[in-house]
Design a protein around this motif. Structure first.
Motif, short mmCIF file in Angstrom:
data_model
loop_
_atom_site.label_atom_id
_atom_site.label_comp_id
_atom_site.label_asym_id
_atom_site.label_seq_id
_atom_site.Cartn_x
_atom_site.Cartn_y
_atom_site.Cartn_z
N LEU A 274 0.86 -1.18 0.00
CA LEU A 274 0.00 0.00 0.00
C LEU A 274 0.90 1.23 0.00
O LEU A 274 1.74 1.38 0.89
CB LEU A 274 -0.92 0.01 1.22
CG LEU A 274 -1.83 1.25 1.39
CD1 LEU A 274 -2.74 1.42 0.18
CD2 LEU A 274 -2.64 1.14 2.67
N ARG A 275 0.72 2.07 -0.97
CA ARG A 275 1.58 3.25 -1.09
C ARG A 275 0.74 4.51 -1.22
O ARG A 275 -0.38 4.50 -1.71
CB ARG A 275 2.50 3.12 -2.32
CG ARG A 275 1.75 3.09 -3.63
CD ARG A 275 2.63 2.77 -4.81
NE ARG A 275 3.70 3.74 -4.99
CZ ARG A 275 4.56 3.71 -6.02
NH1 ARG A 275 4.48 2.76 -6.92
NH2 ARG A 275 5.49 4.62 -6.12
N GLY A 276 1.34 5.62 -0.75
CA GLY A 276 0.72 6.92 -0.93
C GLY A 276 -0.29 7.30 0.12
O GLY A 276 -1.02 8.28 -0.05
N ALA A 320 3.47 -7.56 4.33
CA ALA A 320 2.83 -6.28 4.07
C ALA A 320 3.87 -5.17 4.07
O ALA A 320 4.80 -5.16 4.89
CB ALA A 320 1.77 -5.99 5.13
N HIS A 321 3.71 -4.24 3.14
CA HIS A 321 4.60 -3.08 3.03
C HIS A 321 3.74 -1.84 2.87
O HIS A 321 2.83 -1.81 2.04
CB HIS A 321 5.54 -3.22 1.83
CG HIS A 321 6.38 -4.45 1.85
ND1 HIS A 321 7.61 -4.51 2.47
CD2 HIS A 321 6.15 -5.69 1.36
CE1 HIS A 321 8.10 -5.73 2.33
NE2 HIS A 321 7.24 -6.46 1.66
N VAL A 322 4.02 -0.82 3.67
CA VAL A 322 3.31 0.46 3.59
C VAL A 322 4.33 1.53 3.26
O VAL A 322 5.29 1.74 4.02
CB VAL A 322 2.57 0.79 4.90
CG1 VAL A 322 1.85 2.13 4.77
CG2 VAL A 322 1.56 -0.32 5.23
N LEU A 323 4.14 2.21 2.14
CA LEU A 323 5.09 3.20 1.65
C LEU A 323 4.44 4.58 1.60
O LEU A 323 3.29 4.71 1.18
CB LEU A 323 5.60 2.82 0.25
CG LEU A 323 6.10 1.38 0.08
CD1 LEU A 323 6.46 1.13 -1.38
CD2 LEU A 323 7.29 1.11 0.98
N LEU A 370 -3.03 0.26 -3.90
CA LEU A 370 -2.96 -0.99 -3.15
C LEU A 370 -2.80 -2.10 -4.16
O LEU A 370 -3.61 -2.23 -5.09
CB LEU A 370 -4.22 -1.20 -2.31
CG LEU A 370 -4.33 -2.52 -1.55
CD1 LEU A 370 -3.28 -2.59 -0.44
CD2 LEU A 370 -5.73 -2.70 -0.97
N ALA A 371 -1.77 -2.92 -4.02
CA ALA A 371 -1.51 -4.00 -4.98
C ALA A 371 -1.01 -5.23 -4.25
O ALA A 371 -0.43 -5.14 -3.17
CB ALA A 371 -0.50 -3.55 -6.03
N ALA A 372 -1.25 -6.38 -4.85
CA ALA A 372 -0.86 -7.64 -4.21
C ALA A 372 -0.47 -8.68 -5.24
O ALA A 372 -1.02 -8.71 -6.36
CB ALA A 372 -2.00 -8.18 -3.35
#
Length: 441
Positions: A274-276, A320-323, A370-372
């Motif tokens: 999930l970025r931004g 999970a990665h949050v950017l 959001l991408a997976a």
């Protein structure tokens, strides 16, 4: 290799552009390009339309030598070589090129990650039946061969199906894209790919290609599927907690790997980015959620995202990665966004939405995404449907496809590999048993 252009339509605002390189802002180094001249747009041999043609290209010693020379030039410049990304058309003869390239990489750089992305354009209901069947055979051969030597293989497409009968393309609630324009569809897939690959491209994530592949492709499941929300629907100023809490009933992403189902019955493993999104400072109207939401007790953004995913995919191994950084959508990215979005890709509030139609929308400069990547039971349907559709046809009617050197026995072997690969995603529940009974006849 310089494949068929990923972007072959002109920019609407410019009215020009033929090749994917026409849209680049940075010139390519001469060593980074190898042009297959006999299959250029104005070449002598027509389209590279069959898997065997692509394989034959890579059996030419001169071609292999040129490719290895370019490859070694860049490998020697690396301080730390994680591996290779291979972007390859599945629907035409470049699937054969990609199969040979991944085999070369696997043999020369054993132990390095090889992440392969199989691309297919949005398919039309019109067209020559022979071309549609060639596309089906190329796709099946590409999936079977690329999975042999790739650490991870992900089909990427906005088409609703890879079979003979095309399904409607994927729709996004805040995008008004033209599915017939490669310029539009390739931009969406590029934004998703840029997000999906962040875990091994950024220092802050401390991952690698190999780690990502190993976490998703155990038990023979080398094929994974992609999902994305472009943009991830959230209001400006909402915190991560606010945004996730607003979508607890259903994750607002769409499948990017060509199947009709919108939900996954069983997920074995996944990598989610999930970025931004703002990690802190929830808006005053939503701040009370922290007092009662179970997500509010999480100590880090990554833990919060994992906690959000757990009820949707119980038992799945999730990373999970949050950017903080959003996905940039500056030119030449197409402006096909809904007028209900701000410049930063967030949803307008009610007051702003009511007045949005009275003035031209501002250009969207970035979006949250959001991408997976998922290893899931849905891939059983995707792979087994391809196998069943080809098994039911008389391949002797299509001898022209095999004229480039592909043997019928090799094609049957690839079909068996596809069947075996599909079986890796069976769960033992639902309708999976019906195919096993049919295959035992």
């Amino acid at each position: 290799a310089a494949a068929a252009p990923a972007v072959s339509q002109a920019l609407p605002s410019q009215g020009r552009g033929r090749l994917w390189s026409d849209y680049l802002n940075v010139p390519l180094h001469p060593k980074s390009v190898y042009v297959v001249r006999q299959y250029m747009h104005d070449g002598d041999c027509g389209c590279l339309e069959a898997f065997g043609q692509g394989e034959s290209l890579m059996e030419d010693p001169g071609c292999v030598e040129e490719l290895e020379d370019r490859l070694h030039f860049y490998v020697e410049e690396c301080d730390y070589l994680q591996g290779f990304q291979v972007l390859c058309d599945l629907h035409n003869g470049f699937s054969g090129v990609g199969a040979k390239v991944t085999e070369l990489l696997h043999d020369e750089y054993s132990g390095k990650g090889i992440l392969t992305w199989g691309l297919t354009p949005v398919l039309s209901n019109v067209g020559d039946p022979q071309n549609r069947f060639y596309r089906l055979m190329n796709t099946a051969l590409g999936l079977a061969h690329l999975s042999r030597h790739s650490s991870l293989l992900c089909p990427l497409s906005l088409s609703g199906s890879l079979g003979m009968k095309p399904q409607p393309p994927v729709t996004f609630p805040y995008l008004k894209y033209d599915a017939s324009l490669n310029y539009h569809s390739s931009a969406i897939l590029a934004a998703a790919l840029d997000t999906l690959t962040a875990p091994y491209r950024l220092w802050s994530c401390q991952g690698s290609m190999g780690h990502l592949a190993e976490s998703l492709t155990f038990s023979g499941r080398t094929v994974v599927a992609a999902w994305a929300a472009l943009p991830f629907p959230a209001f400006h100023g909402c915190s991560l907690l606010d945004a996730l809490s607003a979508h607890q009933q259903e994750i607002p992403w769409k499948p990017l790997s060509s199947w009709r189902e919108q939900k996954v019955s069983c997920c074995f493993a996944q990598s989610v980015v999930l970025r931004g999104m703002c990690k802190e400072n929830p808006s005053s109207s939503c701040a009370g959620q922290r007092l009662w939401s179970p997500l509010g007790s999480c100590e880090s953004p990554e833990e919060m995202l994992q906690h959000y995913l757990q009820p949707h995919f119980p038992g799945a191994f999730s990373t999970a990665h949050v950017l903080q950084q959003p996905c940039a959508t500056l030119p030449p990215f197409p402006q096909f966004f809904s007028p209900l979005l701000t410049k930063q890709g967030f949803l307008l509030d009610k007051a702003a939405s009511s007045s949005a139609g009275s003035c031209p929308p501002a250009a969207v400069q970035s979006i949250p995404v959001l991408a997976a990547l998922q290893s899931s039971s849905a891939l059983h349907t995707l792979l087994s449907d391809l196998h069943q559709e080809l098994r039911a046809r008389n391949l002797r009617r299509w001898n022209s496809f095999f004229a480039a050197g592909l043997e019928h026995e090799d094609f049957q072997e690839a079909l068996e590999e596809l069947k075996t690969l599909a079986q890796c995603y069976e769960t033992g529940f639902g309708a999976d048993g019906s195919e096993d009974e049919a295959d035992s006849d």
